[in-house]
Design an enzyme around this catalytic site. Structure first.
Site, PDB file in Angstrom:
ATOM      1  N   LYS A   1     -47.268   4.880  17.073  1.00  0.00           N
ATOM      2  CA  LYS A   1     -47.401   6.298  17.387  1.00  0.00           C
ATOM      3  C   LYS A   1     -46.005   6.866  17.551  1.00  0.00           C
ATOM      4  O   LYS A   1     -45.157   6.287  18.218  1.00  0.00           O
ATOM      5  CB  LYS A   1     -48.198   6.516  18.689  1.00  0.00           C
ATOM      6  CG  LYS A   1     -49.691   6.355  18.519  1.00  0.00           C
ATOM      7  CD  LYS A   1     -50.435   6.778  19.769  1.00  0.00           C
ATOM      8  CE  LYS A   1     -50.743   8.271  19.796  1.00  0.00           C
ATOM      9  NZ  LYS A   1     -51.517   8.666  20.999  1.00  0.00           N
TER      10      LYS A   1
ATOM     11  N   ARG B   1     -59.602   5.260  16.156  1.00  0.00           N
ATOM     12  CA  ARG B   1     -58.666   6.386  16.142  1.00  0.00           C
ATOM     13  C   ARG B   1     -58.367   6.761  14.697  1.00  0.00           C
ATOM     14  O   ARG B   1     -57.923   5.941  13.910  1.00  0.00           O
ATOM     15  CB  ARG B   1     -57.364   6.004  16.863  1.00  0.00           C
ATOM     16  CG  ARG B   1     -56.404   7.165  17.014  1.00  0.00           C
ATOM     17  CD  ARG B   1     -55.273   6.849  17.974  1.00  0.00           C
ATOM     18  NE  ARG B   1     -54.319   5.909  17.411  1.00  0.00           N
ATOM     19  CZ  ARG B   1     -53.322   5.345  18.085  1.00  0.00           C
ATOM     20  NH1 ARG B   1     -53.155   5.605  19.363  1.00  0.00           N
ATOM     21  NH2 ARG B   1     -52.500   4.516  17.491  1.00  0.00           N
TER      22      ARG B   1
ATOM     23  N   SER C   1     -55.811   9.017  28.729  1.00  0.00           N
ATOM     24  CA  SER C   1     -54.433   8.543  28.678  1.00  0.00           C
ATOM     25  C   SER C   1     -53.607   9.209  29.769  1.00  0.00           C
ATOM     26  O   SER C   1     -53.689  10.429  29.945  1.00  0.00           O
ATOM     27  CB  SER C   1     -53.788   8.890  27.321  1.00  0.00           C
ATOM     28  OG  SER C   1     -54.359   8.128  26.293  1.00  0.00           O
TER      29      SER C   1
END
Lengths: 216, 216
Positions: free
Chosen positions: B138, B40, B109
């Site tokens: 996050k 990511r 997700s």
């Protein structure tokens, strides 16, 4: 056979659109005679980017104007755009070509003479000479190349070339006179009160200048 | 036939790697028993993302661990990764599947029960239940779902599921006991003094918990 016209190339910037949608700006610009449109997005989600690209594709279809996606090959593939524009920090050209296929337009930014020399080894469809002048629309750019930079690059390049960076109706003619095949603009159309009128004026300047260079 | 093991799924985060390279973190994690790795990247150029993906692919090859790319289908295609993980604001699943082909792993997700219900209409390969707990890694996430959220989603979902968000060795067992097929971690491995040791400990917890659930 790929056929495209670099002469008046609009690059979008949502933050310079004065609150108007990109669909509006692009449609007006198309009416005013832009020949290519590049969608550039740096701060939105992939979903928004994709949705925006699909909207612009619809806007441009009636005018038969190619939509070029900046940087993002995934978006170009997803919306079946006519092409991709890559910079020196984007996907390597060879991989982009392999994934997009030979029928799509791929443009490459060159920021110095060496970039243009290197680009001669690649089958890119055009080069974007960037930046020609200082510009408020990008802050991460290389030093301005000026008209001399265009002349030097055009002389050695085997590719069609468009100038970008700080170009507007006061200097558009000089870009063509320096040897570029077209001008690329952002704020000159995107931030204009009347984007169609702004495109028409640039169109007129380019047509007159091209006519002059042919008659020389 | 796609075969993959969700049980210990590492998601990278360069900013949490304490100055160590992702190649180091990922190699140590592989030695410690992670079963999937997701790259990511949110703040780097496409070129850097591509180069990083190629490096991780090399690191993972000897361990036969799939490399999954977060969000960016272009990077997944360019490095021929084993799969793509998409969120609710990324490329629509149908387009991602069309472009990647049926042999690649695609994870999605889900941030609420409705997302999981919607995902039952799609042939995704797994769902990531996110976030399970509050997490410092996050900041743009939906509200934490908790263990009850996992139980509810696992009950209605037809897909394998991995929990993500705030998972570490103190709560890893509970995620499996709540019905998930695996745990996804970021800082629990990435920020560990010894990432291999951290992975080994999580591996051991998961193995023991899975054994318990089978014997029940």
């Amino acid at each position: 056979m790929k056929s495209f016209d670099l002469s008046l190339y609009l690059v979008t910037d949502r933050s310079l659109s004065l609150g108007r949608t990109l669909e509006y700006i692009v449609t007006e610009a198309a009416k005013g005679g832009v020949t290519m449109v590049q969608l550039r997005e740096k701060d939105c989600s992939t979903l928004e980017f994709y949705q925006q690209a699909m909207l612009l594709k619809e806007c441009l279809r009636p005018y038969n104007i190619p939509l070029i996606i900046n940087d993002r090959l995934d978006i170009a593939l997803a919306c079946d755009a006519e092409g991709l524009h890559i910079g020196q920090s984007d996907m390597p050209y060879a991989i982009a070509r392999k994934l997009l296929g030979k029928d799509k337009i791929i443009g490459l930014s060159v920021e110095c003479l060496q970039d243009a020399i290197d680009a001669n080894e690649l089958d890119v469809d055009y080069i974007g000479i960037s930046p020609v002048f200082g510009t408020p629309t990008k802050t991460d750019t290389a030093p301005a190349l000026g008209l001399n930079g265009i002349r030097e690059i055009v002389k050695i390049s085997r590719h069609p070339a468009v100038g970008i960076g700080g170009i507007n109706r006061t200097n558009a003619a000089n870009i063509i006179l320096a040897g570029a095949d077209g001008i690329s603009v952002v704020s000159a159309i995107t931030s204009a009160t009347d984007p169609k009128e702004a495109a028409l004026q640039l169109r007129s300047i380019i047509n007159q200048t091209i006519k002059k260079t042919i008659n020389q």
